[in-house]
Design a protein around this motif. Structure first.
Motif, PDB file in Angstrom:
ATOM      1  N   LEU A   1      -0.495   0.326   2.517  1.00  0.00           N
ATOM      2  CA  LEU A   1       0.597   0.199   3.356  1.00  0.00           C
ATOM      3  C   LEU A   1       1.627  -0.616   3.085  1.00  0.00           C
ATOM      4  O   LEU A   1       2.675  -0.509   3.319  1.00  0.00           O
ATOM      5  N   GLU A   2       1.122  -1.772   2.912  1.00  0.00           N
ATOM      6  CA  GLU A   2       1.835  -2.968   2.383  1.00  0.00           C
ATOM      7  C   GLU A   2       2.796  -2.870   1.269  1.00  0.00           C
ATOM      8  O   GLU A   2       4.033  -3.003   1.344  1.00  0.00           O
ATOM      9  N   ASN A   3       2.145  -2.011   0.328  1.00  0.00           N
ATOM     10  CA  ASN A   3       2.904  -1.933  -1.192  1.00  0.00           C
ATOM     11  C   ASN A   3       3.915  -0.824  -0.554  1.00  0.00           C
ATOM     12  O   ASN A   3       5.012  -0.844  -1.239  1.00  0.00           O
ATOM     13  N   LEU A   4       3.622   0.134   0.128  1.00  0.00           N
ATOM     14  CA  LEU A   4       4.585   1.216   0.610  1.00  0.00           C
ATOM     15  C   LEU A   4       5.699   0.602   1.256  1.00  0.00           C
ATOM     16  O   LEU A   4       6.989   1.069   0.889  1.00  0.00           O
ATOM     17  N   ASN A   5       5.307  -0.286   2.067  1.00  0.00           N
ATOM     18  CA  ASN A   5       6.612  -0.876   3.056  1.00  0.00           C
ATOM     19  C   ASN A   5       7.471  -1.544   1.991  1.00  0.00           C
ATOM     20  O   ASN A   5       8.614  -1.747   2.240  1.00  0.00           O
ATOM     21  N   SER A   6       6.869  -2.321   1.058  1.00  0.00           N
ATOM     22  CA  SER A   6       7.558  -3.216   0.165  1.00  0.00           C
ATOM     23  C   SER A   6       8.551  -2.251  -0.627  1.00  0.00           C
ATOM     24  O   SER A   6       9.770  -2.537  -0.978  1.00  0.00           O
ATOM     25  N   ARG A   7       8.222  -0.981  -0.916  1.00  0.00           N
ATOM     26  CA  ARG A   7       8.842  -0.282  -1.830  1.00  0.00           C
ATOM     27  C   ARG A   7       9.984   0.167  -0.909  1.00  0.00           C
ATOM     28  O   ARG A   7      11.170   0.437  -1.709  1.00  0.00           O
ATOM     29  N   LEU A   8       9.825   0.894   0.102  1.00  0.00           N
ATOM     30  CA  LEU A   8      10.781   1.324   1.190  1.00  0.00           C
ATOM     31  C   LEU A   8      11.675   0.370   1.492  1.00  0.00           C
ATOM     32  O   LEU A   8      13.042   0.523   1.581  1.00  0.00           O
ATOM     33  N   SER A   9      11.337  -1.192   1.616  1.00  0.00           N
ATOM     34  CA  SER A   9      12.483  -2.360   1.660  1.00  0.00           C
ATOM     35  C   SER A   9      13.262  -2.148   0.502  1.00  0.00           C
ATOM     36  O   SER A   9      14.502  -2.506   0.475  1.00  0.00           O
TER      37      SER A   9
END
Length: 298
Positions: free
Chosen positions: A37-45
């Motif tokens: 989830l943290e990796n996904l949030n970073s990509r979305l940002s």
């Protein structure tokens, strides 16, 4: 008896070890999900930052295109002024030449006698020269008008194509912002309708421009397709633009109306002939009242 107790103890220890192992596996799975989830949030940002950068670039190109259109409009106005000035100048020269010729002929006629054939020939020559000069100036004026008319037509076509390019860029930008806004709305309970209302206003403005353009104008079909696509997205997201143009006006309508007289309508007849701002519904609820112009028969 001791053997039974020993067996029971072994079973209890084995169960405790299994439970602890299962708990550790569950904790590790949760940690992996949190990391994903943290990796996904970073990509979305990162994607949102890139999108904002693209939007700023589009806004800069939009401003530059608008400036180009303004320059073209100024050049067209200057060309029209020059054409009018040249036409007035040529007409004045022709009028002065004709008046001068008439005056010369009148003076010479008084001095000519029956036996002065040379004066008659001179008068005829002057008159012929005046006619030839008048014809040349007239042809020249017609040629200049034709050339300037072609320039005006080419400038107008260029302006129309620039407007269509500008409108396509506006639609692309608004559609992109709408998709981005839709992603953000899925993560929030509060719905902001400002972007939808802005898109609706742009649709009305561009439809008005389309109605005054030649159907063979380059890029016109692409713009019409873009309008249809935006309206389809509207419907899919619960928005509706109520069609009011050329509809009879009723006092009970929830619209802000401006009235103007129209001699082509029957007395007392009231027709909505212009949409200033469209009526927009969201899930069958009005979120923007229409602003319209109503023609009233006299």
């Amino acid at each position: 008896m001791k053997k039974t107790i020993l067996i029971i103890g072994v079973i209890v220890i084995f169960s405790a070890v299994s439970a602890a192992q299962t708990k550790n596996d569950t904790i590790q799975q949760l940690q992996r999900k949190i990391l994903n989830l943290e990796n996904l949030n970073s990509r979305l940002s990162t994607q949102v930052s890139a999108a904002n950068s693209n939007i700023k670039k589009l806004e800069s190109r939009l401003i530059s295109t608008i400036d180009s259109v303004d320059v073209l409009k100024k050049e067209l106005a200057l060309t029209n002024n020059n054409l009018q000035a040249m036409a007035d100048k040529f007409e004045l020269q022709i009028r002065q030449l004709r008046d001068k010729s008439d005056s010369d002929i009148s003076v010479l006629s008084k001095r000519v006698s029956n036996n002065t054939i040379y004066w008659i020939l001179a008068i005829v020559s002057i008159a012929l020269f005046a006619v030839i000069l008048f014809g040349w100036l007239r042809n020249r004026l017609t040629s200049v008008k034709t050339e300037l008319s072609d320039q005006i037509k080419n400038s107008s076509e260029a302006i129309r194509e620039e407007i269509i390019k500008l409108d396509n860029q506006v639609f692309w930008s608004l559609d992109f912002q709408k998709k981005l806004s839709k992603t953000e709305h899925n993560e929030s309970e509060n719905i902001d309708h400002s972007l939808a209302l802005k898109v609706a206003d742009e649709i009305v403005r561009i439809q008005k421009n389309l109605s005054s353009m030649d159907p063979e104008t380059k890029g016109l079909k692409q713009l019409e397709f873009a309008i249809d696509r935006i309206q389809d997205n509207f419907k899919e997201n619960g928005y509706e633009m109520v069609e009011l143009l050329n509809k009879p006006y009723d006092q009970g309508m929830k619209v802000s109306a401006k009235f103007k007289p129209d001699n082509t309508l029957k007395k007392g007849e009231q027709i909505i002939t212009r949409i200033i701002k469209p009526q927009v519904n969201y899930n069958n609820i009005i979120i923007q009242e229409a602003q319209v112009e109503v023609s009233v028969g006299e």
